[in-house]
Design an enzyme around this catalytic site. Structure first.
Site, mmCIF file in Angstrom:
data_model
loop_
_atom_site.group_PDB
_atom_site.id
_atom_site.type_symbol
_atom_site.label_atom_id
_atom_site.label_comp_id
_atom_site.label_asym_id
_atom_site.label_seq_id
_atom_site.Cartn_x
_atom_site.Cartn_y
_atom_site.Cartn_z
ATOM 1 N N SER A 1 0.878 -1.180 0.000
ATOM 2 C CA SER A 1 0.000 0.000 0.000
ATOM 3 C C SER A 1 0.907 1.219 0.000
ATOM 4 O O SER A 1 2.084 1.125 0.358
ATOM 5 C CB SER A 1 -0.846 -0.026 1.276
ATOM 6 N N TYR B 1 -2.505 -1.442 10.190
ATOM 7 C CA TYR B 1 -2.484 -1.681 8.737
ATOM 8 C C TYR B 1 -1.155 -1.204 8.141
ATOM 9 O O TYR B 1 -0.485 -1.938 7.398
ATOM 10 C CB TYR B 1 -3.659 -0.931 8.118
HETATM 11 P P1 NAD Z 1 -11.603 -5.555 -0.700
HETATM 12 O O1 NAD Z 1 -11.973 -5.468 0.735
HETATM 13 O O2 NAD Z 1 -12.642 -5.316 -1.720
HETATM 14 O O3 NAD Z 1 -10.958 -6.980 -1.034
HETATM 15 C C1 NAD Z 1 -10.218 -7.728 -0.121
HETATM 16 C C2 NAD Z 1 -10.408 -9.203 -0.425
HETATM 17 O O4 NAD Z 1 -9.596 -9.954 0.496
HETATM 18 C C3 NAD Z 1 -11.867 -9.646 -0.195
HETATM 19 O O5 NAD Z 1 -12.294 -10.452 -1.263
HETATM 20 C C4 NAD Z 1 -11.782 -10.417 1.102
HETATM 21 O O6 NAD Z 1 -12.758 -11.435 1.246
HETATM 22 C C5 NAD Z 1 -10.386 -11.005 1.014
HETATM 23 N N1 NAD Z 1 -9.879 -11.435 2.311
HETATM 24 C C6 NAD Z 1 -9.940 -10.783 3.495
HETATM 25 N N2 NAD Z 1 -9.405 -11.539 4.475
HETATM 26 C C7 NAD Z 1 -8.997 -12.692 3.891
HETATM 27 C C8 NAD Z 1 -8.359 -13.861 4.360
HETATM 28 N N3 NAD Z 1 -8.051 -14.016 5.662
HETATM 29 N N4 NAD Z 1 -8.061 -14.829 3.475
HETATM 30 C C9 NAD Z 1 -8.372 -14.691 2.176
HETATM 31 N N5 NAD Z 1 -8.992 -13.621 1.667
HETATM 32 C C10 NAD Z 1 -9.295 -12.625 2.520
HETATM 33 O O7 NAD Z 1 -10.392 -4.516 -0.864
HETATM 34 P P2 NAD Z 1 -9.300 -4.315 -2.021
HETATM 35 O O8 NAD Z 1 -9.064 -2.874 -2.171
HETATM 36 O O9 NAD Z 1 -9.621 -5.099 -3.236
HETATM 37 O O10 NAD Z 1 -8.012 -4.918 -1.303
HETATM 38 C C11 NAD Z 1 -7.050 -5.695 -1.986
HETATM 39 C C12 NAD Z 1 -5.675 -5.400 -1.439
HETATM 40 O O11 NAD Z 1 -5.305 -4.057 -1.755
HETATM 41 C C13 NAD Z 1 -5.542 -5.504 0.091
HETATM 42 O O12 NAD Z 1 -4.310 -6.115 0.425
HETATM 43 C C14 NAD Z 1 -5.543 -4.058 0.537
HETATM 44 O O13 NAD Z 1 -4.892 -3.898 1.780
HETATM 45 C C15 NAD Z 1 -4.792 -3.416 -0.608
HETATM 46 N N6 NAD Z 1 -4.993 -1.973 -0.743
HETATM 47 C C16 NAD Z 1 -6.232 -1.449 -0.928
HETATM 48 C C17 NAD Z 1 -6.372 -0.069 -1.071
HETATM 49 C C18 NAD Z 1 -7.728 0.572 -1.291
HETATM 50 O O14 NAD Z 1 -7.823 1.812 -1.174
HETATM 51 N N7 NAD Z 1 -8.758 -0.162 -1.656
HETATM 52 C C19 NAD Z 1 -5.241 0.756 -1.016
HETATM 53 C C20 NAD Z 1 -3.991 0.186 -0.828
HETATM 54 C C21 NAD Z 1 -3.882 -1.193 -0.704
#
Ligand code: NAD
Length: 258
Positions: A137, A150
Site C-alpha cells: 500500500s 495496517y
Molecule cells: P476488498 O476489501 O474489496 O478486497 C479484499 C479481499 O480480500 C476480499 O475479497 C476479502 O474477502 C479477502 N480477504 C480478506 N481476508 C482474507 C483472508 N483471511 N483470506 C483470504 N482472503 C481474505 O479490498 P481491495 O481494495 O480489493 O483490497 C485488496 C488489497 O489491496 C488488500 O491487500 C488491501 O490492503 C490493498 N490496498 C487497498 C487499497 C484501497 O484503497 N482499496 C489501497 C492500498 C492497498
C-alpha cells in the site's frame, strides 16, 4: 497471444475488488487462474464465469495454504505465479488499538503474505521459475494516522518482498510489490457492499474528495492496479525484482501549494 499464456497463477482475496480485477485480467491474458478467498459464494461464482478454479483459502492459516496448492497442482499440474492480494483494514489510533485487533490485521496482511511466499515459492521453483506480487500500500512507504496496524503490516510486506526477491532470484522467481493509494473498492468505499447504495453517486463523491488530495484528481480504479499486477507477473517486467511500485495518482509525489 496473451501475456500469461501457459501460466498458472493463484490470486488471493480474488472474490472482489482488486483481486477480482486481477483474476479477470489474468484470465483474459491466457492464465489459468486460481481464485482464492474466504468469500466462497462470490469467489466460486467468479471462477465459474472465468472458467477458473475456486479454492477456499484463509491466508492466515497454513493448513489452508497447503490444501489450496494441492488442489491447484492437481488441477493444473503446476503453479508459477502468485498474487498475495488479500488484506483487511481497521481504523483506530494506535493507543486505542486492542492487541487482538492489531494481531488480526497482522495475521491476514503480513502472516498471509509470508505463508503465501513460503508455501508457493517451492512450487514456482519446481515449475522452472515465475513471479510473486505482494500487495502492500502507499501506507507501506509512508505513515497515515488512524491506520497504524495496517500501515505496520504494509511496511512489513515490503520487507518480505525484498528478502524474498534476494532469496528466490537464483530459482528464477521474481518478487515485487504493488503499493496502491486509495482505490475504489469496498475497502475504501464500503457503500459498494450496500445493495441499497447509489454506487455511481458514492464513487463521484469519492472522486471529488480525492480531487483535492491527489494530483491526478480522482480515486484509483481496481482495474488500474490489476494492470500493474499484470506487468509484474508477465515477461514485460523480466529484469525487475525486489521493488515496490506506487500506484497512487501522484499522491506521494510531494506537497503542493497549487
Ligand atoms: P476488498 O476489501 O474489496 O478486497 C479484499 C479481499 O480480500 C476480499 O475479497 C476479502 O474477502 C479477502 N480477504 C480478506 N481476508 C482474507 C483472508 N483471511 N483470506 C483470504 N482472503 C481474505 O479490498 P481491495 O481494495 O480489493 O483490497 C485488496 C488489497 O489491496 C488488500 O491487500 C488491501 O490492503 C490493498 N490496498 C487497498 C487499497 C484501497 O484503497 N482499496 C489501497 C492500498 C492497498
Amino acid at each position: 497471444m496473451g501475456k500469461l499464456d501457459g501460466r498458472v497463477v493463484i490470486v488471493t482475496g480474488a472474490a472482489r475488488g482488486q483481486g477480482e480485477q486481477e483474476a479477470r485480467l489474468f484470465a483474459a491474458e491466457g492464465a489459468e487462474v486460481v481464485v482464492a478467498d474466504v468469500l466462497d459464494e462470490q469467489g466460486a461464482a467468479l471462477a465459474k464465469e472465468l472458467g477458473a478454479l475456486y479454492v477456499h483459502l484463509d491466508v492466515g492459516r497454513e493448513a489452508d495454504w497447503r490444501s489450496a496448492v494441492a488442489v491447484a497442482e492437481e488441477a493444473y499440474g503446476r503453479v508459477d505465479g502468485l498474487v498475495n492480494n488479500a488484506g483487511i483494514l481497521r481504523f483506530n489510533a494506535l493507543v486505542d488499538t486492542p492487541l487482538d485487533e492489531f494481531l488480526q490485521v497482522v495475521q491476514v496482511n503480513q502472516v498471509g503474505c509470508f505463508l503465501g511466499v513460503k508455501t508457493v515459492a517451492p512450487l514456482i521453483a519446481a515449475a522452472g521459475g515465475g513471479t510473486i506480487v505482494n500487495t502492500a500500500s502507499y501506507t507501506g512507504v509512508t505513515g497515515m494516522a488512524a491506520v497504524g496496524a495496517y500501515a505496520a503490516t504494509k511496511h512489513a510486506v515490503l520487507g518480505l518482498t525484498r528478502v524474498a526477491a534476494l532469496e528466490l532470484a537464483s530459482q528464477g522467481i521474481r518478487v515485487n510489490a504493488v503499493c496502491p493509494g486509495a482505490v475504489d473498492t469496498a475497502m475504501s468505499n464500503p457503500s459498494l457492499l450496500d445493495p441499497e447504495a447509489d454506487v455511481e453517486e458514492t464513487s463521484r463523491a469519492l472522486d471529488s474528495l480525492y480531487r483535492k488530495l491527489v494530483p491526478l484528481g480522482r480515486i484509483g480504479r481496481p482495474e488500474e492496479v490489476a494492470r500493474l499486477a499484470l506487468f509484474l507477473t508477465s515477461e514485460d517486467s523480466s529484469y525487475i525484482t525486489g521493488q515496490p511500485f506506487v500506484i497512487d495518482g501522484g499522491w506521494l509525489a510531494g506537497v503542493s501549494l497549487i
